[in-house]
Design a protein around this motif. Structure first.
Motif, PDB file in Angstrom:
ATOM      1  N   GLN A 134       0.865  -1.181   0.000  1.00 44.85           N
ATOM      2  CA  GLN A 134       0.000   0.000   0.000  1.00 44.85           C
ATOM      3  C   GLN A 134       0.898   1.225   0.000  1.00 44.85           C
ATOM      4  N   THR A 163       2.311   4.748 -12.683  1.00 41.85           N
ATOM      5  CA  THR A 163       1.651   3.648 -13.363  1.00 41.85           C
ATOM      6  C   THR A 163       2.618   2.493 -13.517  1.00 41.85           C
ATOM      7  N   LEU A 198      -0.245  -1.455 -11.124  1.00 45.88           N
ATOM      8  CA  LEU A 198      -1.064  -0.692 -10.186  1.00 45.88           C
ATOM      9  C   LEU A 198      -2.369  -1.466  -9.997  1.00 45.88           C
ATOM     10  N   ALA A 202      -4.954  -1.118  -7.527  1.00 46.44           N
ATOM     11  CA  ALA A 202      -6.172  -0.349  -7.245  1.00 46.44           C
ATOM     12  C   ALA A 202      -5.795   0.945  -6.551  1.00 46.44           C
ATOM     13  N   VAL A 203      -6.730   1.899  -6.589  1.00 51.33           N
ATOM     14  CA  VAL A 203      -6.613   3.149  -5.844  1.00 51.33           C
ATOM     15  C   VAL A 203      -7.624   3.096  -4.704  1.00 51.33           C
ATOM     16  N   LYS A 251     -11.850   0.266  -2.775  1.00 46.64           N
ATOM     17  CA  LYS A 251     -10.797   0.045  -3.760  1.00 46.64           C
ATOM     18  C   LYS A 251     -11.385   0.112  -5.164  1.00 46.64           C
ATOM     19  N   ARG A 299     -10.317  -0.110  -9.293  1.00 51.12           N
ATOM     20  CA  ARG A 299      -9.272  -0.491 -10.239  1.00 51.12           C
ATOM     21  C   ARG A 299      -8.946   0.683 -11.160  1.00 51.12           C
ATOM     22  N   THR A 300      -7.661   0.858 -11.387  1.00 45.44           N
ATOM     23  CA  THR A 300      -7.212   1.946 -12.246  1.00 45.44           C
ATOM     24  C   THR A 300      -5.842   1.602 -12.804  1.00 45.44           C
ATOM     25  N   ALA A 337      -2.099   6.658 -11.042  1.00 45.66           N
ATOM     26  CA  ALA A 337      -2.425   7.411  -9.837  1.00 45.66           C
ATOM     27  C   ALA A 337      -1.628   8.710  -9.833  1.00 45.66           C
ATOM     28  N   SER A 397      -2.549  10.424  -3.858  1.00 42.62           N
ATOM     29  CA  SER A 397      -3.375   9.209  -3.895  1.00 42.62           C
ATOM     30  C   SER A 397      -2.792   8.131  -2.980  1.00 42.62           C
ATOM     31  N   CYS A 419      -2.728   3.959  -2.987  1.00 40.13           N
ATOM     32  CA  CYS A 419      -3.003   2.884  -3.935  1.00 40.13           C
ATOM     33  C   CYS A 419      -2.326   1.590  -3.506  1.00 40.13           C
TER      34      CYS A 419
END
Length: 593
Positions: free
Chosen positions: A483, A497, A518, A520-521, A529, A531-532, A535, A539, A541
């Motif tokens: 994290q 990323t 990456l 999740a944020v 959470k 998904r992306t 960030a 942020s 993540c």
């Protein structure tokens, strides 16, 4: 680098015996053979089990031909053509010499020995409940003996803050007040500082020992010194404040239990350190990440001419201004203002409000305790002495064996203990223990130690390795899930990323790393959470991080000191984080999710 948790073999070479040699001798310079024979045998080292069958008679030739050698022994290899005597008769056949196998080179033998030592550590080494209970009983007895000798708790204090805030001066004053430096030495430092037109630097010379630091007035390396009070024993870690030496500051803060954030109250100096890019901000963020749970905010230079009022007393207005501006920022770093922060005004140069509480004539509005009493009242996090031993190696040297230096983060260690050095899996035995400068038979967790180890050479160990229990060794990984809290990314790299590369600082490990994925944020309010693929600054993540070389790492919830890290890029701290998951080990050294 892979961005998945597929199985990987550990990067270690296991020695295996060589396969049987072929019938040919590759080391032979040439082969001698009988042109009339049905097959040929290379010379050297190998003798056929049975005599070869008789060769057919060769046809007549105009010139005499050397007869075939006896069938009972193959001819010796020769680089020259067959010779003939002056009378035309062939020379008498000589008995073939049997080649002896060549000895292995010394370097290869040493390498094989090292690999064999690694194999001596069984990955599945387990102890029975009876063995564990007996070992715990021995540890408890050793702990009781230690407490009977000296029950005082030991704490590491790191002094952090912007350059020229007065960290080295304050640390030097502490040593002077506790008798660590005599008056004659202080007089010598005063004279030396006066010759350099730096009269106010003489106290800093106690901690800044090399000529470069004294000439420039800037701490470069982490200074280390010890002092005691009736209640506790302390080790001072004087961290450099200049931004060029932040990696050294990280080394010092990673060993600390509590921190003293030194703030200069002088007009202009506080503002310079606190503005964007100042080291007051970065040091506070790093301290929290590196495990400094309690922070004493010492507002220094309260006796400066730009701070004191017309009546010569310390200014409460300036003190309140600094506290008001710093509190929201420190809360954002993760400190609870009511539980984790202690505010205190001091004068490091003159020693006011350090050993004794400042008098009301100088500071009538302060109602708190002196610095020494504040430090004695702080309760550090408890460490379990019966837990598996963990000590990240900070440095090593040779002295009648291999001596490693570091801070024991978990478990109790005794003279004679059999441990293992990871990640290279070398079994070792503790032959001597030093706590600071005193040789002891055992040491509690949280101590700064030097261990003399047998069974390992100096070149087999380096900074970042971990000396640990052989029954529960520290995990060795090349990737982990973490994290991450992104602080501030670089202007020309504004997003994080997959593929982002940075420098990882994890306990005493400094390695280049890559964010491979990456995951999740995390929403800071709802903890949801999402998904992306990228960030931005600010942020929080979940990400997967990989390194090229195997490193020792542990999940934060198991051993926090081995599970928190920072990411730096181009000399700036861009993110802080904690390890949430490490790959599980399977048979054969593979890893899986």
């Amino acid at each position: 680098m892979a961005d998945s948790w597929e199985q990987r073999d550990e990067e270690e070479v296991i020695y295996q015996p060589a396969p049987p040699k072929p019938s040919l001798n590759p080391s032979a310079g040439s082969f001698s053979f009988n042109p009339t024979a049905g097959n040929f045998t290379p010379g050297g080292g190998f003798t056929p089990a049975a005599a070869p069958p008789a060769a057919p008679r060769a046809p007549a030739a105009p010139a005499p031909v050397q007869p075939p050698p006896p069938a009972t022994a193959p001819p010796a290899p020769s680089n020259a053509a067959p010779t003939v005597s002056s009378n035309g008769a062939p020379p008498a056949p000589k008995e073939a010499a049997v080649a002896q196998p060549k000895a292995e080179p010394a370097a290869k033998v040493d390498a094989i020995t090292k690999e064999t030592k690694k194999l001596a550590v069984d990955d599945d080494l387990k102890e029975t409940d009876a063995q564990r209970n007996a070992r715990h009983a021995e540890l408890k007895a050793a702990l009781e003996e230690l407490n009977s000798i000296d029950p005082r708790e030991h704490l590491n204090i790191v002094f952090i803050g912007h350059v020229d805030a007065g960290k080295s001066t304050t640390a030097g004053q502490i040593l002077f007040l506790t008798g660590g430096v005599d008056d004659r030495t202080i007089e010598k430092y005063e004279k030396e500082a006066k010759e350099k037109n730096r009269e106010s630097w003489y106290m800093a010379y106690i901690m800044d020992t090399n000529e470069e630091e004294r000439a420039k007035g800037k701490t470069v390396e982490v200074g280390r010194a010890c002092f005691e009070t009736p209640k506790k024993r302390y080790t001072i870690l004087d961290a450099p404040g200049h931004k060029s030496f932040v990696p050294n500051m990280i080394t010092g803060a990673s060993q600390a239990d509590i921190g003293v954030l030194v703030i200069s109250a002088r007009k202009g100096e506080f503002e310079t350190g606190f503005e964007r890019g100042g080291q007051t901000r970065e040091h506070a963020q790093l301290a929290k990440t590196l495990g400094v749970t309690k922070l004493v905010v010492a507002i220094n230079k309260m006796d400066d001419s730009s701070v004191i009022g017309d009546d010569g007393k310390w200014s409460k207005a300036r003190y309140d201004e600094i506290e008001t501006k710093l509190t929201p920022f420190l809360r954002g770093c993760g400190y609870n203002p009511k539980k984790d922060l202690i505010w205190i005004p001091i004068s490091g140069l003159m020693g006011h409000n350090m050993k004794e509480t400042v008098s009301k004539d100088v500071c009538p509005w302060y109602e708190g305790e002196s610095l020494f009493k504040v430090l004695d009242a702080i309760e550090a996090s408890n460490r379990d002495p019966l837990a598996s031993f963990r000590m990240p190696v900070m440095d090593r040297y040779k002295d009648m064996g291999t001596v490693v230096m570091g801070k024991s983060e978990s478990g109790l260690v005794r003279k004679g203990d059999s441990l293992v050095v990871m990640p290279n899996k070398v079994p070792v035995k503790v032959t001597a223990i030093w706590r600071d400068e005193e040789e002891v038979n055992a040491a509690r967790p949280g101590e700064n130690l030097r261990l003399r180890l047998s069974g390992i050479e100096e070149d087999e160990i380096s900074a970042g390795f971990v000396v640990c229990s052989k029954f529960n060794p520290v995990p060795v990984v090349t990737q982990f899930e973490a994290q991450i809290a992104i602080l501030e990314l670089l202007e020309h790299k504004p997003i994080l990323t997959g593929g982002y590369k940075a420098v990882l600082h994890l306990h005493s490990v400094v390695e280049e790393c890559e964010v491979t994925k990456l995951v999740a944020v995390i929403d800071p309010k709802t903890k949801e959470k999402k998904r992306t693929k990228f960030a931005k600054s600010g942020s929080i993540c979940l990400a997967r991080i990989a390194v090229d070389k195997s490193i020792c790492a542990e999940a934060f919830d198991k051993v926090p000191q081995l599970g928190r890290f920072t990411l730096r890029d181009e000399g700036r701290t861009i993110a802080i984080g904690k390890i949430t998951k490490v790959p599980k080990k399977l048979a054969g050294g593979a890893v899986a999710e």
